[in-house]
Design a protein around this motif. Sequence first.
Motif, PDB file in Angstrom:
ATOM      1  N   SER A 159     -12.126  -4.460 -26.264  1.00 48.33           N
ATOM      2  CA  SER A 159     -13.783  -4.597 -26.217  1.00 48.33           C
ATOM      3  C   SER A 159     -14.696  -4.763 -27.531  1.00 48.33           C
ATOM      4  CB  SER A 159     -14.576  -3.882 -24.951  1.00 48.33           C
ATOM      5  OG  SER A 159     -14.339  -2.257 -25.032  1.00 48.33           O
ATOM      6  N   TYR A 160     -15.478  -4.832 -27.739  1.00 49.10           N
ATOM      7  CA  TYR A 160     -16.897  -4.439 -28.189  1.00 49.10           C
ATOM      8  C   TYR A 160     -17.135  -3.163 -28.461  1.00 49.10           C
ATOM      9  CZ  TYR A 160     -16.607 -10.123 -29.926  1.00 49.10           C
ATOM     10  OH  TYR A 160     -16.088 -11.118 -29.787  1.00 49.10           O
ATOM     11  N   ASP A 161     -17.326  -2.745 -26.730  1.00 46.36           N
ATOM     12  CA  ASP A 161     -17.880  -1.540 -27.408  1.00 46.36           C
ATOM     13  C   ASP A 161     -16.548  -0.382 -27.896  1.00 46.36           C
ATOM     14  OD1 ASP A 161     -20.035  -2.396 -26.017  1.00 46.36           O
ATOM     15  OD2 ASP A 161     -19.447  -2.171 -23.800  1.00 46.36           O
ATOM     16  N   ASN A 172      -6.672  -1.308 -22.938  1.00 41.78           N
ATOM     17  CA  ASN A 172      -8.106  -0.509 -23.572  1.00 41.78           C
ATOM     18  C   ASN A 172      -8.248   0.715 -24.065  1.00 41.78           C
ATOM     19  OD1 ASN A 172     -10.822  -2.204 -24.994  1.00 41.78           O
ATOM     20  ND2 ASN A 172      -9.419  -3.402 -23.368  1.00 41.78           N
ATOM     21  N   ASN A 206     -12.554 -13.986 -32.658  1.00 38.20           N
ATOM     22  CA  ASN A 206     -14.253 -13.721 -31.356  1.00 38.20           C
ATOM     23  C   ASN A 206     -13.103 -14.128 -30.332  1.00 38.20           C
ATOM     24  OD1 ASN A 206     -14.548 -12.209 -33.288  1.00 38.20           O
ATOM     25  ND2 ASN A 206     -15.279 -13.718 -34.194  1.00 38.20           N
ATOM     26  N   GLU A 207     -13.840 -13.854 -28.945  1.00 37.70           N
ATOM     27  CA  GLU A 207     -14.011 -13.978 -27.549  1.00 37.70           C
ATOM     28  C   GLU A 207     -15.789 -13.818 -26.623  1.00 37.70           C
ATOM     29  OE1 GLU A 207     -11.474 -16.074 -26.070  1.00 37.70           O
ATOM     30  OE2 GLU A 207     -10.711 -16.131 -27.573  1.00 37.70           O
ATOM     31  N   ALA A 208     -15.643 -13.934 -26.292  1.00 39.24           N
ATOM     32  CA  ALA A 208     -17.118 -13.222 -25.372  1.00 39.24           C
ATOM     33  C   ALA A 208     -17.382 -11.433 -25.131  1.00 39.24           C
ATOM     34  CB  ALA A 208     -17.529 -14.002 -24.243  1.00 39.24           C
ATOM     35  N   THR A 209     -16.176 -11.802 -24.464  1.00 39.40           N
ATOM     36  CA  THR A 209     -15.945  -9.657 -24.642  1.00 39.40           C
ATOM     37  C   THR A 209     -15.319  -8.819 -25.755  1.00 39.40           C
ATOM     38  OG1 THR A 209     -14.301  -9.988 -22.292  1.00 39.40           O
ATOM     39  CG2 THR A 209     -16.672 -10.081 -22.172  1.00 39.40           C
ATOM     40  N   GLY A 210     -14.995  -9.658 -26.280  1.00 42.29           N
ATOM     41  CA  GLY A 210     -14.103  -8.750 -26.962  1.00 42.29           C
ATOM     42  C   GLY A 210     -12.752  -9.104 -28.063  1.00 42.29           C
TER      43      GLY A 210
END
Length: 305
Positions: free
Chosen positions: A199-201, A293, A226-230
């Motif tokens: 995840s980007y977070d 994750n 790159n994907e929408a959530t990570g």
Amino acid sequence: MAQKIMLDMDPGIDDAAAIAIALTDPQFDVQLLSTVAGNVGVEKTALNALKLVEFFGVQEQVPVAAGAKMPLLKPYEDASYVHGESGMPGWDFPAVTTQPVAQHAVEAMRETLMQSPNQLTLVITGAFTNVALLFRMYPEVKAKVDRLVVMGGSLTGGNMSSVAEFNIYTDPHAAKIVFEAGLPIVMIGLDVTMKALLSYDNIAKLSDVNESGAMLQALLQHYADNEATGKPMHDVNTLFYLAHPEAFTLTNYWVDVITEGPALGATVADVLGSHHDTTNVAVATDIDVPAFNAWFMSEVATFMK
């Protein structure tokens, strides 16, 4: 007891994350790190491997061997548009002071296997060229391989064509040799790696963990997958499988690799059993994404620097 593994890779940014984990997690005992032309040329993949073993201070324990410069038959196409011109941009690694072993990777792999008192697990996360050459030149080494855990292939759609995944597409003839080698194979393909996004977070937190996390974060900022959530951490999933097989759903199939035509590089499962009366690959079809994750971040937290 640590799992004794050999890594055959093409670093590559997601490879770099996998290498970082393999070199620092005590449950893995890396006997050899070999490289192949894939994400970038083999001179660069070998250099990137050396940068990482020196970064983690294990250059005396983990030999690096450079291997095939091109696929068996197909023209070579790199993925520098995803991984950058060097394959690992974003972090200022010092100039390396060690060199790859003098042997070609195929010879180094043979020697490592034949000298091992026990069978080894072979983890493949790049083009399959080195391993195909190894099995064709030295079939006796198969007896020293416990299993292969490979990042490659897809049953549901590709990233190089509508059906072909990059590692298989890069050298489909080599992949076909490996898939038909008669050894236990676990295929960790796009069916799960496109689900197990970091995840980007979590990517944003990496630099706060330690220097290794900052290094990985810097590389990931240059990773154009790159994907929408990570971001998909394709190659890391092979090690996650070795550490936590319970997080994966596997289905046994006979998988054919297509070596010509518009489906070049496709991995086709004989789902109905209409062409084969046996299976050759355990295909990962689902994965526990939150567990991935959490595991990845816990691995970074325990890095040695």
